[in-house]
Write a protein that holds these residues in place. Structure first.
Motif, PDB file in Angstrom:
ATOM      1  N   ILE A 134      80.967  53.034  11.255  1.00 56.16           N
ATOM      2  CA  ILE A 134      81.988  53.417  12.221  1.00 56.16           C
ATOM      3  C   ILE A 134      82.780  54.575  11.624  1.00 56.16           C
ATOM      4  O   ILE A 134      83.378  54.441  10.553  1.00 56.16           O
ATOM      5  CB  ILE A 134      82.909  52.218  12.555  1.00 56.16           C
ATOM      6  N   ASN A 135      82.694  55.723  12.278  1.00 50.19           N
ATOM      7  CA  ASN A 135      83.378  56.916  11.783  1.00 50.19           C
ATOM      8  C   ASN A 135      82.820  57.434  10.462  1.00 50.19           C
ATOM      9  O   ASN A 135      83.494  58.142   9.715  1.00 50.19           O
ATOM     10  CB  ASN A 135      84.878  56.629  11.614  1.00 50.19           C
ATOM     11  N   GLY A 136      81.603  57.050  10.136  1.00 50.86           N
ATOM     12  CA  GLY A 136      80.992  57.507   8.893  1.00 50.86           C
ATOM     13  C   GLY A 136      79.495  57.284   8.925  1.00 50.86           C
ATOM     14  O   GLY A 136      78.943  56.801   9.935  1.00 50.86           O
ATOM     15  N   THR A 137      78.847  57.634   7.829  1.00 55.11           N
ATOM     16  CA  THR A 137      77.405  57.376   7.692  1.00 55.11           C
ATOM     17  C   THR A 137      77.159  56.984   6.250  1.00 55.11           C
ATOM     18  O   THR A 137      77.963  57.274   5.370  1.00 55.11           O
ATOM     19  CB  THR A 137      76.578  58.640   8.014  1.00 55.11           C
ATOM     20  N   GLY A 138      76.049  56.302   5.984  1.00 54.86           N
ATOM     21  CA  GLY A 138      75.758  55.830   4.633  1.00 54.86           C
ATOM     22  C   GLY A 138      75.458  56.988   3.685  1.00 54.86           C
ATOM     23  O   GLY A 138      74.797  57.957   4.066  1.00 54.86           O
ATOM     24  N   ARG A 139      75.944  56.847   2.476  1.00 49.29           N
ATOM     25  CA  ARG A 139      75.651  57.859   1.449  1.00 49.29           C
ATOM     26  C   ARG A 139      74.140  57.933   1.203  1.00 49.29           C
ATOM     27  O   ARG A 139      73.419  56.958   1.477  1.00 49.29           O
ATOM     28  CB  ARG A 139      76.415  57.520   0.173  1.00 49.29           C
ATOM     29  N   THR A 140      73.694  59.034   0.660  1.00 47.78           N
ATOM     30  CA  THR A 140      72.242  59.226   0.522  1.00 47.78           C
ATOM     31  C   THR A 140      71.853  59.625  -0.898  1.00 47.78           C
ATOM     32  O   THR A 140      70.781  60.160  -1.126  1.00 47.78           O
ATOM     33  CB  THR A 140      71.770  60.321   1.499  1.00 47.78           C
TER      34      THR A 140
END
Ligand SMILES: [Fe+2]
Length: 230
Positions: A134-140
């Motif tokens: 929510i309001n972000g994305t997973g680090r990669t």
């Protein structure tokens, strides 16, 4: 339908208990090992029989409850076919469906945060793991993560779902419980990019510290540790 969203304060993880009704079979998504007793108690109160347990990916910030739940209930441990877990009973492929009585979850392979990340679509909602937050994305930046793959998973898979689809992530750090594809498409700051290159650039400059539990959690989750072996 029974739909319970539980929260682990330590890792800000959301865990989901799902069943078509009281006295029926149940499924758990992304359990945290320390809460196993709580899950068992809830299942008992609702007269549910746990038959399947899913991890959306190998978690780096907490030890999964998959193995402990399997030990106590004999439920089937499920992950996507790309999972490096050594203890999974069933490896699900992209586009395959998991059934628990009338509950159906379709697996969507969404690599990027890790190369073993899957999302699960259940009617009006999608469990996005750490691919879409929510309001972000997973680090990669670890566990074979790839911001190019993440861009593809986000823009060509998850954001293509109907806009009113509810988004239930594996974590939230700000007290939000769910969102929608429409809201994320329009206001998630990571998704306001005009190209894959722009997304890759944002992800390359996050400069995040590794999760505190990472060196313990990743090997524990690959080996499938239960409480007596922690
Ligand atoms: Fe993760």
């Amino acid at each position: 339908m029974i739909f319970e969203q539980l929260f682990d304060n330590k890792s800000s993880t959301y865990t989901y208990i799902i069943s078509s009704g009281k006295g029926r079979e149940a499924l758990i998504i992304d359990p945290v090992i320390e809460h196993t007793d709580e899950y068992i108690k809830k299942l008992k109160n609702l007269e549910l029989k746990l038959v399947k347990v899913i991890d959306t990916h190998i978690h780096a910030d907490h030890i999964s409850g998959l193995n402990e739940l399997n030990k106590r209930t004999n439920c089937t441990r499920i992950m996507g076919e790309k999972s490096k877990s050594e203890v999974i009973d069933l490896r699900i492929k992209d586009d395959e469906t998991i059934k628990v009585e009338s509950i159906k979850l379709k697996a969507i392979y969404t690599p990027g945060h890790t190369d073993c990340s899957y999302s699960y679509l259940m009617n009006d909602r999608v469990f996005t793991g750490d691919t879409l937050l929510i309001n972000g994305t997973g680090r990669t930046d670890f566990q074979n993560g790839s911001s190019e793959d993440a861009y593809n998973s986000l823009f060509n898979k998850l954001l293509k779902l109907p806009e009113n689809t509810l988004v239930y992530p594996a974590h939230d750090y700000n007290g939000k419980k769910f969102s929608t594809i429409e809201t994320e498409k329009n206001s998630n700051p990571r998704l306001q990019v005009s190209s894959k290159e722009e997304y890759v650039e944002i992800m390359a400059n996050l400069d995040l510290a590794n999760p505190k539990m990472m060196d313990i959690a990743v090997p524990a989750n690959v080996k499938g540790l239960s409480l007596d072996r922690l």
